[in-house]
Design a protein around this motif. Structure first.
Motif, short mmCIF file in Angstrom:
data_model
loop_
_atom_site.label_atom_id
_atom_site.label_comp_id
_atom_site.label_asym_id
_atom_site.label_seq_id
_atom_site.Cartn_x
_atom_site.Cartn_y
_atom_site.Cartn_z
N THR A 102 0.82 -1.22 0.00
CA THR A 102 0.00 0.00 0.00
C THR A 102 0.85 1.27 0.00
O THR A 102 0.53 2.22 -0.72
CB THR A 102 -0.95 0.01 1.22
OG1 THR A 102 -1.69 -1.21 1.22
CG2 THR A 102 -1.91 1.18 1.16
N LEU A 103 1.90 1.30 0.79
CA LEU A 103 2.72 2.51 0.90
C LEU A 103 3.88 2.54 -0.10
O LEU A 103 4.68 3.47 -0.08
CB LEU A 103 3.26 2.65 2.33
CG LEU A 103 2.18 2.86 3.39
CD1 LEU A 103 2.80 2.82 4.79
CD2 LEU A 103 1.43 4.16 3.17
N ASN A 104 3.96 1.54 -0.97
CA ASN A 104 5.03 1.49 -1.97
C ASN A 104 4.58 2.28 -3.20
O ASN A 104 3.85 1.79 -4.05
CB ASN A 104 5.32 0.03 -2.34
CG ASN A 104 6.44 -0.13 -3.32
OD1 ASN A 104 6.73 0.77 -4.12
ND2 ASN A 104 7.09 -1.28 -3.29
N LYS A 105 5.01 3.52 -3.28
CA LYS A 105 4.56 4.41 -4.36
C LYS A 105 5.01 3.92 -5.74
O LYS A 105 4.31 4.15 -6.73
CB LYS A 105 5.03 5.84 -4.11
CG LYS A 105 4.26 6.48 -2.97
CD LYS A 105 4.51 7.97 -2.91
CE LYS A 105 3.85 8.57 -1.73
NZ LYS A 105 2.55 9.13 -2.00
N ASP A 106 6.15 3.27 -5.83
CA ASP A 106 6.61 2.76 -7.13
C ASP A 106 5.64 1.72 -7.68
O ASP A 106 5.22 1.80 -8.84
CB ASP A 106 8.01 2.15 -7.02
CG ASP A 106 9.10 3.20 -6.87
OD1 ASP A 106 8.81 4.41 -7.06
OD2 ASP A 106 10.25 2.82 -6.57
N ILE A 107 5.30 0.74 -6.86
CA ILE A 107 4.41 -0.32 -7.35
C ILE A 107 3.00 0.23 -7.59
O ILE A 107 2.31 -0.18 -8.52
CB ILE A 107 4.43 -1.57 -6.43
CG1 ILE A 107 3.98 -2.81 -7.20
CG2 ILE A 107 3.60 -1.40 -5.20
CD1 ILE A 107 4.90 -3.24 -8.29
N THR A 108 2.59 1.19 -6.77
CA THR A 108 1.27 1.82 -6.97
C THR A 108 1.23 2.55 -8.31
O THR A 108 0.27 2.41 -9.08
CB THR A 108 0.96 2.79 -5.82
OG1 THR A 108 0.89 2.05 -4.61
CG2 THR A 108 -0.37 3.50 -6.05
N LYS A 109 2.28 3.30 -8.60
CA LYS A 109 2.35 4.04 -9.87
C LYS A 109 2.23 3.08 -11.05
O LYS A 109 1.49 3.33 -12.01
CB LYS A 109 3.67 4.81 -9.92
CG LYS A 109 3.89 5.62 -11.17
CD LYS A 109 5.23 6.34 -11.09
CE LYS A 109 5.52 7.09 -12.36
NZ LYS A 109 6.83 7.75 -12.32
N ILE A 110 2.94 1.98 -10.98
CA ILE A 110 2.91 0.99 -12.06
C ILE A 110 1.53 0.34 -12.17
O ILE A 110 1.00 0.18 -13.26
CB ILE A 110 4.03 -0.06 -11.87
CG1 ILE A 110 5.40 0.60 -12.13
CG2 ILE A 110 3.82 -1.26 -12.78
CD1 ILE A 110 6.59 -0.24 -11.73
N PHE A 111 0.93 0.00 -11.03
CA PHE A 111 -0.37 -0.66 -11.08
C PHE A 111 -1.49 0.27 -11.57
O PHE A 111 -2.43 -0.19 -12.22
CB PHE A 111 -0.72 -1.33 -9.75
CG PHE A 111 -0.38 -2.79 -9.76
CD1 PHE A 111 -1.35 -3.75 -9.96
CD2 PHE A 111 0.93 -3.21 -9.62
CE1 PHE A 111 -1.04 -5.10 -10.00
CE2 PHE A 111 1.27 -4.55 -9.67
CZ PHE A 111 0.28 -5.50 -9.86
N ILE A 112 -1.38 1.55 -11.31
CA ILE A 112 -2.35 2.49 -11.87
C ILE A 112 -2.30 2.40 -13.39
O ILE A 112 -3.33 2.35 -14.06
CB ILE A 112 -2.11 3.93 -11.36
CG1 ILE A 112 -2.52 4.03 -9.89
CG2 ILE A 112 -2.88 4.94 -12.21
CD1 ILE A 112 -2.17 5.35 -9.23
N GLU A 113 -1.10 2.33 -13.92
CA GLU A 113 -0.97 2.20 -15.38
C GLU A 113 -1.49 0.85 -15.86
O GLU A 113 -2.16 0.75 -16.89
CB GLU A 113 0.47 2.39 -15.84
CG GLU A 113 0.55 2.29 -17.34
CD GLU A 113 1.89 2.66 -17.93
OE1 GLU A 113 1.98 2.60 -19.15
OE2 GLU A 113 2.80 3.00 -17.17
N LEU A 114 -1.22 -0.21 -15.11
CA LEU A 114 -1.71 -1.54 -15.51
C LEU A 114 -3.24 -1.58 -15.51
O LEU A 114 -3.83 -2.21 -16.38
CB LEU A 114 -1.14 -2.62 -14.59
CG LEU A 114 0.36 -2.89 -14.70
CD1 LEU A 114 0.80 -3.90 -13.65
CD2 LEU A 114 0.74 -3.35 -16.09
N TRP A 115 -3.87 -0.90 -14.54
CA TRP A 115 -5.33 -0.84 -14.53
C TRP A 115 -5.83 -0.16 -15.80
O TRP A 115 -6.79 -0.59 -16.41
CB TRP A 115 -5.85 -0.05 -13.33
CG TRP A 115 -5.57 -0.66 -12.00
CD1 TRP A 115 -5.39 -1.98 -11.70
CD2 TRP A 115 -5.43 0.04 -10.77
NE1 TRP A 115 -5.14 -2.13 -10.36
CE2 TRP A 115 -5.16 -0.91 -9.76
CE3 TRP A 115 -5.49 1.38 -10.40
CZ2 TRP A 115 -4.98 -0.56 -8.43
CZ3 TRP A 115 -5.30 1.72 -9.07
CH2 TRP A 115 -5.05 0.77 -8.10
#
Length: 200
Positions: A102-115
């Motif tokens: 949840t607090l990992n901004k790198d993986i969040t940024k990537i998953f927003i793009e994957l969505w």
């Protein structure tokens, strides 16, 4: 046998390179040559290891899921025996998930793009669906001892994953706002699991 090991090593390099590139610019603006350069290999090697750029992305999703799954399994092996009760184990598991995902901004940024990609690309959408089903199943299993039924555990699993992912996205979109993600996560972790179960 050695050839397979070299191919696996190259595939790993390529997936790690895609991860680095996705932190710099979107997938559709990232070329095969850029991924190859990041991986420090000849771009012809990408075609030996993967069918095409989409194949790299689909394998990348598996790579990320396997990475976080093995991180959690390692944590569980090292820490699973130290909890005296289900509530402590649940809170510690949530803490691990919130800190690593949840607090990992790198993986969040990537998953927003994957969505976004998954909205228009059926193969990516199905891959993401598998990933989220697996994550929900893992969380449901963690809460199953505290829940009164399989359905309740599944509902709580979905709730926790949705809550976690929603906060992840908001932490990127509302980066400079007053959104205090860590404080919200702390409040959530301090909810008595039985109270959460009674809401379901």
């Amino acid at each position: 046998m050695a050839r397979k090991n070299i191919k696996d090593k190259r595939r790993q390099q390529i997936l790690e390179a895609l991860h680095k590139r996705l932190l710099i610019k979107p997938f559709d603006k990232t070329s095969i040559k850029e991924i190859a350069a990041e991986a420090n290999i000849n771009h012809g090697m990408l075609h030996y290891c993967f069918k095409n750029k989409e194949d790299i992305l689909l394998n990348y999703i598996d790579y990320v899921i396997d990475l976080y799954k093995s991180m959690f399994e390692d944590w569980l092996r090292e820490n699973g025996q130290r909890f005296n009760n289900t509530e402590d184990f649940l809170k510690a598991s949530l803490e691990f998930m919130f800190q690593k995902i949840t607090l990992n901004k790198d993986i969040t940024k990537i998953f927003i793009e994957l969505w976004e990609i998954g909205t228009y690309n059926k193969k990516v959408r199905l891959k993401l669906r598998e990933a989220y089903e697996e994550w929900i199943q893992a969380v449901s299993k963690i809460v199953s001892d505290a829940a009164d039924s399989f359905e309740t555990a599944s509902a709580i699993g979905i709730f926790i994953v949705a809550f976690s992912e929603g906060l992840s996205m908001l932490s990127i979109v509302l980066e400079d706002s007053d959104l205090k993600v860590e404080k919200l996560l702390d409040l959530f972790k301090n909810i008595d699991p039985s109270e959460l179960i009674s809401l379901m």
